[in-house]
Write a protein that holds these residues in place. Structure first.
Motif, PDB file in Angstrom:
ATOM      1  N   LEU A 177       0.812  -1.247   0.030  1.00  0.00           N
ATOM      2  CA  LEU A 177      -0.002  -0.011  -0.124  1.00  0.00           C
ATOM      3  C   LEU A 177       0.948   1.159  -0.045  1.00  0.00           C
ATOM      4  CD1 LEU A 177      -2.816  -0.928   2.336  1.00  0.00           C
ATOM      5  CD2 LEU A 177      -3.063  -0.561   0.299  1.00  0.00           C
ATOM      6  N   ALA A 178       1.941   1.095   0.539  1.00  0.00           N
ATOM      7  CA  ALA A 178       3.056   2.410   0.782  1.00  0.00           C
ATOM      8  C   ALA A 178       3.440   2.630  -0.555  1.00  0.00           C
ATOM      9  CB  ALA A 178       4.129   1.851   1.877  1.00  0.00           C
ATOM     10  N   ASP A 180       3.301   4.118  -3.874  1.00  0.00           N
ATOM     11  CA  ASP A 180       2.468   4.868  -4.584  1.00  0.00           C
ATOM     12  C   ASP A 180       2.744   5.274  -5.965  1.00  0.00           C
ATOM     13  OD1 ASP A 180       0.521   6.698  -5.395  1.00  0.00           O
ATOM     14  OD2 ASP A 180       1.066   8.168  -3.714  1.00  0.00           O
ATOM     15  N   SER A 201     -12.782  -1.009 -10.099  1.00  0.00           N
ATOM     16  CA  SER A 201     -11.673  -0.713  -9.349  1.00  0.00           C
ATOM     17  C   SER A 201     -11.573  -1.002  -8.113  1.00  0.00           C
ATOM     18  CB  SER A 201     -10.974   0.642  -9.491  1.00  0.00           C
ATOM     19  OG  SER A 201     -10.917   1.247 -11.037  1.00  0.00           O
ATOM     20  N   TRP A 202     -12.729  -0.632  -7.279  1.00  0.00           N
ATOM     21  CA  TRP A 202     -12.836  -1.002  -5.670  1.00  0.00           C
ATOM     22  C   TRP A 202     -13.075  -2.487  -5.649  1.00  0.00           C
ATOM     23  CZ3 TRP A 202     -18.125   0.712  -3.047  1.00  0.00           C
ATOM     24  CH2 TRP A 202     -17.982   0.174  -1.758  1.00  0.00           C
ATOM     25  N   GLY A 205      -9.951  -4.242  -6.168  1.00  0.00           N
ATOM     26  CA  GLY A 205      -8.816  -3.683  -5.017  1.00  0.00           C
ATOM     27  C   GLY A 205      -7.606  -3.157  -5.761  1.00  0.00           C
ATOM     28  N   LEU A 206      -7.976  -2.335  -6.964  1.00  0.00           N
ATOM     29  CA  LEU A 206      -6.730  -1.914  -7.707  1.00  0.00           C
ATOM     30  C   LEU A 206      -6.271  -0.567  -6.782  1.00  0.00           C
ATOM     31  CD1 LEU A 206      -7.983  -2.201 -11.385  1.00  0.00           C
ATOM     32  CD2 LEU A 206      -6.475  -3.628 -10.024  1.00  0.00           C
ATOM     33  N   PRO A 207      -5.140  -0.548  -6.664  1.00  0.00           N
ATOM     34  CA  PRO A 207      -4.699   0.676  -5.821  1.00  0.00           C
ATOM     35  C   PRO A 207      -4.871   1.932  -6.592  1.00  0.00           C
ATOM     36  CG  PRO A 207      -2.869  -0.832  -5.990  1.00  0.00           C
ATOM     37  CD  PRO A 207      -3.963  -1.339  -6.634  1.00  0.00           C
ATOM     38  N   ALA A 208      -5.575   2.574  -6.130  1.00  0.00           N
ATOM     39  CA  ALA A 208      -6.118   4.240  -7.031  1.00  0.00           C
ATOM     40  C   ALA A 208      -6.438   3.743  -8.328  1.00  0.00           C
ATOM     41  CB  ALA A 208      -4.865   5.047  -6.881  1.00  0.00           C
ATOM     42  N   GLY A 209      -7.170   2.691  -8.620  1.00  0.00           N
ATOM     43  CA  GLY A 209      -7.724   2.342  -9.831  1.00  0.00           C
ATOM     44  C   GLY A 209      -6.840   2.046 -10.927  1.00  0.00           C
TER      45      GLY A 209
END
Lengths: 386, 252
Positions: A177-178, A180, A201-202, A205-209
């Protein structure tokens, strides 16, 4: 170690809490209905085994390769799943602050996997032994013992492998998660902007889509692509629509099953919003359906090109693709937090419907349709009322 | 539209009982909220505050009674009723994979408004969300998650704003800003607010009505004049609530 049974206790308490929170009427329905259905299934299988006893007894490929391979494979699958389950509890966020080392957590998970695995192995041994007894196969208890050894070997191998290679998922999760990936725009943006925006995306679970490439994703894409190309080539060379049409259908359904995720249906974000169940469900099914259709098109096109006179076959495949995807979407919405259980239930229901329809004709399909409608009703009710 | 609902009435709860597994946690709740009202919902842990708010927001079905939001019955016209309120989602329920902006776009697209369609003020700016807005919610602290949840609840200017202990994790400046926004909403005469809180001392300065839940029932109800009176004497309202809670605990 005092807390080595902690994971086992946690896993034991979960179904107990679930049972306690259920109404007695629902429990009675599940208990009586489930027992009746189970008894019917056992009786049906016994009758089917007795009918084919002579053939089964002498089917040497079954006893030499088929059954041992299936037992090893099933054992491996069960070991993998159970080890994952136990590890997820050993590394549960609420245990994060406890002074438990990685080794201690692994040991807690191993104790639980072992305690849960033993009854499963015994059950497999009893089932195979009973099956051999029903078809009058000589040395039925020995076959049961052998089945237990093979299943247990597969179970232990994957469970130990998984437990030994386990790292702290809490730490891995945080470090992932860290990371970015800022800078570039979300790849899915243009496909995921329809209302409710970013829902897929939610769900994925795609980080920031943003889609991040992984070995698993690339491997799956290559495998699916290869199968489509091989099937299309076979059809084109033989001028036969069947191989490509079949791969188009099964591949399309598999792509849908692997990509459909419906867990946002359980979130208060959607449930307290002015958004109906059908709209949320359709939106969640939209991108997986687009992927499924995109996969379907190449082999289906090849089937049409290979045998233009058999145009009805790819058309029928397309129709069944929509029907099966729709049915799976209902299963996945019902088992919204457990896609594996949804897939297993769906495949089980399809297999059982196919088997029974051999005996009772296509009327059994009505039963399957009724099951899908029932699951839709329950999923809708849960979305509305919790 | 229910003809018995006055246009000024935003929330009408009549004889509501709700709970889990067929067992009532709150029962016999009658509550009416008009535009301009700020209701402080008080009660000990387990008194039924969250259960009541879940029933009002349609997360659990009522065992009996009715909930009417902005003229729409929650049971028969759920979607229309849900247009009538904005709920600040519990921080643990937020979609952590999305960025703050994507979450606002998600909620905005459902409510049919832009991601920055707030009533009168730029909530993201006022709450200091700007540096975080394009980062994944997973990176947010508890307070920042509470801010984005409040910002999303305010999107589209819903007539009723519901905050379930959402002020708890906020830093003093953000809490101050949220209180200013709430007061501005109520004074506009178009909105009402429900705040469930354990910070009893903040109620007289912020709310013009308060109810105390005990054992799933409304044990005390403070009207505007009563709260204003209590607010004039420091600690008076707090002492009154504590007395009521002690009496309930002793009776229980």
């Amino acid at each position: 170690m005092r807390h080595e049974r902690l994971v086992l206790t946690l896993l034991w308490r979960e179904p107990l809490a679930g049972l306690r929170s259920m109404r007695r009427r629902d429990l009675a329905w599940i208990g009586l209905g489930g027992s009746a259905l189970f008894a019917y299934a056992v009786a049906d299988i016994v009758v089917a085994l007795q009918a084919g006893a002579a053939t089964l007894r002498h089917a040497w490929p079954l006893w030499t390769f088929g059954l041992p391979g299936a037992l090893l494979g099933l054992g491996g699958l069960a070991g993998n799943l159970l080890a994952r389950l136990c590890l997820s509890r050993a590394f549960a966020p609420f245990l994060k602050a406890l002074p438990l080392s990685l080794v201690q957590r692994r040991r807690m998970a191993a104790v639980a996997a072992c305690a849960l695995g033993i009854p499963i192995v015994v059950l497999v041994a009893a089932t195979i032994g009973f099956g051999c007894f029903v078809i009058a196969k000589p040395l039925a208890p020995v076959w049961g013992l052998g089945a237990a050894i093979l299943f247990g070997a597969g179970f232990c191998a994957t469970a130990v492998l998984h437990l030994r290679s386990a790292r702290d998922p809490v730490r891995i999760g945080n470090s992932e998660l860290a990371r970015d990936p800022g800078g570039h725009r979300p790849l899915l943006g243009p496909f995921d902007r329809a209302a409710p925006a970013w829902l897929s995306s939610w769900a994925w679970g795609l980080p920031a889509g943003r889609v991040t490439l992984s070995w698993r994703l690339v491997g799956a894409a290559m495998l699916f692509g290869l199968v489509a190309v091989v099937a299309a080539s076979i059809s084109l060379v033989r001028h036969d629509a069947v191989p490509a049409a079949m791969v188009a259908l099964t591949g399309g359904v598999l792509v849908f099953m692997l990509s459909a995720r419906f867990h946002p249906l359980g979130s208060p974000v959607l449930r307290t919003a002015p958004l109906g169940f059908a709209r949320a469900w359709l939106r969640l099914a939209r991108l997986p359906l687009q992927l499924s259709v995109a996969y379907f098109l190449l082999p289906a096109g090849a089937a049409l090109a290979a045998e233009p006179s058999a145009w009805a076959m790819p058309l029928a495949s397309g129709f069944w693709l929509m029907v099966l995807n729709g049915a799976y979407a209902v299963f996945a919405a019902y088992f919204m937090t457990a896609p594996f259980v949804a897939a297993l239930s769906f495949l089980g229901a399809i297999a059982y419907t196919s088997y029974e329809s051999l005996e009772y004709g296509r009327t059994v399909v009505i039963g399957f349709a009724a099951l899908v409608l029932f699951l839709w009703y329950r999923a809708q009710r849960r979305y509305r009322h919790g | 539209m229910d003809s018995s609902v006055h246009p000024a009435e935003i929330l009408a709860v009549r004889g509501l009982s709700a709970g889990y597994g067929g067992r009532a946690v709150v029962s016999g709740i009658d509550l009416s909220l008009n535009r301009g009202d700020i209701l402080g919902l008080l009660g000990a842990n387990g008194s039924g505050k969250s259960t009541l708010l879940k029933a009002i927001t349609g997360q659990i079905p009522p065992l009996s009674g009715s909930v009417n939001v902005n003229g729409a019955d929650l049971a028969s016209a759920a979607e229309r009723a849900k247009f009538g309120f904005g709920l600040a989602i519990d921080p643990s329920d937020l979609p952590v994979a999305l960025t703050g902006r994507q979450y606002l776009q998600l909620v905005g697209s459902i409510r049919g408004c832009a991601e920055d369609d707030w009533p009168g003020v730029n909530v993201a700016e006022r709450l200091g969300l700007k540096p975080w807005i394009d980062r994944a919610i997973a990176h947010y602290s508890l307070g920042t998650r509470a801010k984005i949840a409040i910002a999303a609840a305010l999107l589209g200017a819903p007539p009723l704003l519901i905050l379930d202990e959402s002020l708890n994790g906020l830093d003093p400046l953000a809490a101050f800003e949220v209180k200013r926004i709430i007061l501005a909403l109520a004074s506009s005469g178009r909105h009402a607010v429900i705040i469930s809180t354990h910070v009893v001392e903040s109620v007289p300065g912020l709310c013009n009505r308060a109810v105390l839940l005990a054992d799933g029932r409304i044990a005390r109800d403070w009207q505007p004049w009563h709260l204003a009176e209590a607010g004039q004497m420091p600690g008076a309202f707090e002492a009154e609530v504590m007395r009521a809670l002690t009496v309930q605990a002793t009776d229980g």
